[in-house]
Structures are given as C-alpha cells and as structure tokens.
Design a protein around this motif. Sequence first.
Motif, PDB file in Angstrom:
ATOM      1  N   SER A 118     -30.307  21.455  27.588  1.00 48.33           N
ATOM      2  CA  SER A 118     -30.578  20.213  26.865  1.00 48.33           C
ATOM      3  C   SER A 118     -31.259  20.492  25.531  1.00 48.33           C
ATOM      4  CB  SER A 118     -31.433  19.273  27.715  1.00 48.33           C
ATOM      5  OG  SER A 118     -32.691  19.849  28.021  1.00 48.33           O
ATOM      6  N   LEU A 119     -32.191  21.444  25.503  1.00 48.33           N
ATOM      7  CA  LEU A 119     -32.851  21.798  24.245  1.00 48.33           C
ATOM      8  C   LEU A 119     -31.859  22.419  23.275  1.00 48.33           C
ATOM      9  CD1 LEU A 119     -36.222  23.262  25.574  1.00 48.33           C
ATOM     10  CD2 LEU A 119     -35.866  21.060  24.442  1.00 48.33           C
ATOM     11  N   ARG A 120     -30.976  23.262  23.793  1.00 44.35           N
ATOM     12  CA  ARG A 120     -29.966  23.895  22.947  1.00 44.35           C
ATOM     13  C   ARG A 120     -29.018  22.851  22.370  1.00 44.35           C
ATOM     14  NH1 ARG A 120     -27.067  27.871  26.367  1.00 44.35           N
ATOM     15  NH2 ARG A 120     -29.033  29.018  26.178  1.00 44.35           N
ATOM     16  N   SER A 121     -28.672  21.852  23.183  1.00 44.77           N
ATOM     17  CA  SER A 121     -27.739  20.822  22.723  1.00 44.77           C
ATOM     18  C   SER A 121     -28.338  19.963  21.610  1.00 44.77           C
ATOM     19  CB  SER A 121     -27.321  19.932  23.899  1.00 44.77           C
ATOM     20  OG  SER A 121     -26.362  18.992  23.502  1.00 44.77           O
ATOM     21  N   LEU A 122     -29.670  19.791  21.628  1.00 43.82           N
ATOM     22  CA  LEU A 122     -30.322  19.023  20.573  1.00 43.82           C
ATOM     23  C   LEU A 122     -30.204  19.723  19.222  1.00 43.82           C
ATOM     24  CD1 LEU A 122     -33.592  17.825  22.354  1.00 43.82           C
ATOM     25  CD2 LEU A 122     -31.670  16.390  21.614  1.00 43.82           C
ATOM     26  N   ILE A 123     -30.199  21.055  19.251  1.00 38.95           N
ATOM     27  CA  ILE A 123     -30.138  21.817  18.006  1.00 38.95           C
ATOM     28  C   ILE A 123     -28.691  22.120  17.616  1.00 38.95           C
ATOM     29  CG2 ILE A 123     -30.874  23.955  16.875  1.00 38.95           C
ATOM     30  CD1 ILE A 123     -33.190  24.036  18.928  1.00 38.95           C
ATOM     31  N   TYR A 124     -27.925  22.574  18.603  1.00 46.17           N
ATOM     32  CA  TYR A 124     -26.509  22.903  18.377  1.00 46.17           C
ATOM     33  C   TYR A 124     -25.680  22.163  19.415  1.00 46.17           C
ATOM     34  CZ  TYR A 124     -28.476  26.767  15.675  1.00 46.17           C
ATOM     35  OH  TYR A 124     -29.185  27.509  14.779  1.00 46.17           O
ATOM     36  N   PRO A 125     -25.120  20.995  19.064  1.00 49.74           N
ATOM     37  CA  PRO A 125     -24.321  20.228  20.035  1.00 49.74           C
ATOM     38  C   PRO A 125     -23.288  21.105  20.720  1.00 49.74           C
ATOM     39  CG  PRO A 125     -24.611  18.967  18.028  1.00 49.74           C
ATOM     40  CD  PRO A 125     -25.181  20.337  17.751  1.00 49.74           C
ATOM     41  N   GLN A 126     -23.265  21.044  22.064  1.00 43.74           N
ATOM     42  CA  GLN A 126     -22.525  22.010  22.868  1.00 43.74           C
ATOM     43  C   GLN A 126     -21.073  21.643  23.149  1.00 43.74           C
ATOM     44  OE1 GLN A 126     -24.070  25.131  23.969  1.00 43.74           O
ATOM     45  NE2 GLN A 126     -25.168  24.325  22.199  1.00 43.74           N
ATOM     46  N   ASP A 127     -20.754  20.373  23.116  1.00 45.54           N
ATOM     47  CA  ASP A 127     -19.399  19.966  23.518  1.00 45.54           C
ATOM     48  C   ASP A 127     -18.861  18.933  22.540  1.00 45.54           C
ATOM     49  OD1 ASP A 127     -17.035  19.489  24.804  1.00 45.54           O
ATOM     50  OD2 ASP A 127     -17.924  19.265  26.792  1.00 45.54           O
ATOM     51  N   LEU A 128     -18.504  19.416  21.362  1.00 46.04           N
ATOM     52  CA  LEU A 128     -18.010  18.518  20.313  1.00 46.04           C
ATOM     53  C   LEU A 128     -16.740  17.796  20.742  1.00 46.04           C
ATOM     54  CD1 LEU A 128     -18.549  20.673  17.091  1.00 46.04           C
ATOM     55  CD2 LEU A 128     -20.011  18.874  18.022  1.00 46.04           C
ATOM     56  N   ALA A 129     -15.881  18.479  21.481  1.00 48.09           N
ATOM     57  CA  ALA A 129     -14.615  17.870  21.893  1.00 48.09           C
ATOM     58  C   ALA A 129     -14.861  16.676  22.799  1.00 48.09           C
ATOM     59  CB  ALA A 129     -13.741  18.900  22.600  1.00 48.09           C
ATOM     60  N   ALA A 130     -15.808  16.794  23.732  1.00 47.25           N
ATOM     61  CA  ALA A 130     -16.102  15.687  24.635  1.00 47.25           C
ATOM     62  C   ALA A 130     -16.713  14.517  23.876  1.00 47.25           C
ATOM     63  CB  ALA A 130     -17.054  16.151  25.737  1.00 47.25           C
ATOM     64  N   ALA A 131     -17.613  14.800  22.941  1.00 46.74           N
ATOM     65  CA  ALA A 131     -18.220  13.733  22.148  1.00 46.74           C
ATOM     66  C   ALA A 131     -17.168  13.025  21.297  1.00 46.74           C
ATOM     67  CB  ALA A 131     -19.326  14.299  21.268  1.00 46.74           C
TER      68      ALA A 131
END
Length: 278
Positions: A118-131
């Motif tokens: 979750s912390l990593r996703s705040l800095i580098y969004p992890q799943d651009l395709a899903a978003a």
Amino acid sequence: MKLELQGLAARHPAAAAGRAPALAPLNLSVSAGEALAVIGPSGAGKTTLLHALACALPPSAGRLQLDDAEPWALPRRELQRLRGRLFLAPQTPPLPPRQRVVTAVLAGALPRMSLLQSLRSLIYPQDLAAAHAALQSFDLADKLFERVDRLSGGERQRVALARALLAPAQLWLMDEPLSALDPNRASQALTFLRAEAGRRGVTLVASLHQVELALAQFPRIVGLREGRLQFDLPAAQVSPELLAKLYAQHEDELQAWAPADHEEDLPATAPAVLMQCR
C-alpha cells in the motif's frame, strides 16, 4: 454478503444529547447478491442506515449480522478484516484534493494489500491497467493522471464509483452516488453498477433521491421516513399513493430528478468530513 437487522437503531455521532436516534428500531433481511434501493425524504435516516451497515457507526440498539458475524462483537482485528469486505461510497467522496486520480482509484484495492504494498502504491501506482479500466467504465479514462481538485463534482462521484471495481468487497453501499450527475449519465452509471454487482455476486444497497431511477433499476425498494420503515416491497408494488405518503410535505424531492445539466461541470467544493469504512 447476507445482511440481517433485528431491531437495529442508530444515532448519528453529531446528534445532540437526548435526541431520538436517526434510525428507529428496524428489521430488515437482505440475501447475498441482492440489490435494493433505499428511498425517502431528507432526514429519513438513509445515510445513517448505510453507515451502520458499513460498520462505521455502532448500533444504539438491536443487532446487525453480516453473513454470520456480529461486527461489534468481534475482536478489533477481525472487525477490520470484515470491514475490508465492505465498500462505502459517500455522496461527497473524501478524496484528497492534491491526489492523482489513479492513486484515488487504486485506493479501493488497499484492503487486499500488505502495508508495504500500500505504501509503494501511494508513491508508484502499481496497477495502471486496472485503474484505467475502472475509470473507462465511467467515461473517465482520460482523467487517469489528473489531480482530484481539478475534477467537477460529478467526476469526483464517478471516481468514487470506479474505486468499487477494484475493492475486494462483497457488499457495496452507495449513499446518493448520483446526485451530481445529469439524468443520462446517472442512468448509465447505475445500469453498469447493477450489472457488475450481479456478475460478481455482490450485494448492493443504494440510497437514491432519484425515485424514478430507483424504481426502474432495482427489484426491491425500501422506504424510510423519519428513521422508520414505511414499506419494503418489490418495485412493481410501489404505487404513486405509497410514494405520496412517503414524501408528504416533501413533494419537491419526489418530483426532483437531478441537478441542472451544467452542474456536472462545476468544480467540486471541498468535501465535508464524513465517516467512512476502510
């Protein structure tokens, strides 16, 4: 997710001491995968009901069961785990103004992430395709990297709805989710949500001001007034006479459909402080 309310009453935490509960003792059963709309005039207790179902507001009386669990009898860690199976979309989404839309949408997936993820996703969004896919379902794919404070009120509501598509939830609770949308876009958004909830087997409970839309889209309608259950019927059995009684002295709300067409394009105001369930 199955819901069972037995004499459930709830009081809004901002209510003055001595005031009656916003939600009077209520009995209600909802089967897993069912979809129902809650209607009624302002002050009917719709928002209080949804926050109680979201485990964001403890009952002042009675019992709430989600599947076979009584949330407020669970240890804290198990309650948090149960909350991860719920998704609440408030009328005014509490989205941080400087946050990017992609981060706001991916926040829907936080309950299934570890703390590090979750912390990593705040800095580098992890799943651009899903978003991107979630936003595309609500015609917002071009806003993926936009800042939230540059969105209109209607766009903010649709971002909140897109979050639901990434949430590992078995219960979707939608509190006036279409209030800033024009009639055509509101109908499209609700049609998609109904179909997606059915495909996933998700239980859907939505409070709506748009009575015609509720009757057209939901097989079951619950009517609340002054915190009390007035009826719980199939949509086909909700007559004009029942609606007139439900909205007596609030006829303007019954006749209202949606904001003026231009309201979708107005900048969003700062969100009010609302309870939410994470």
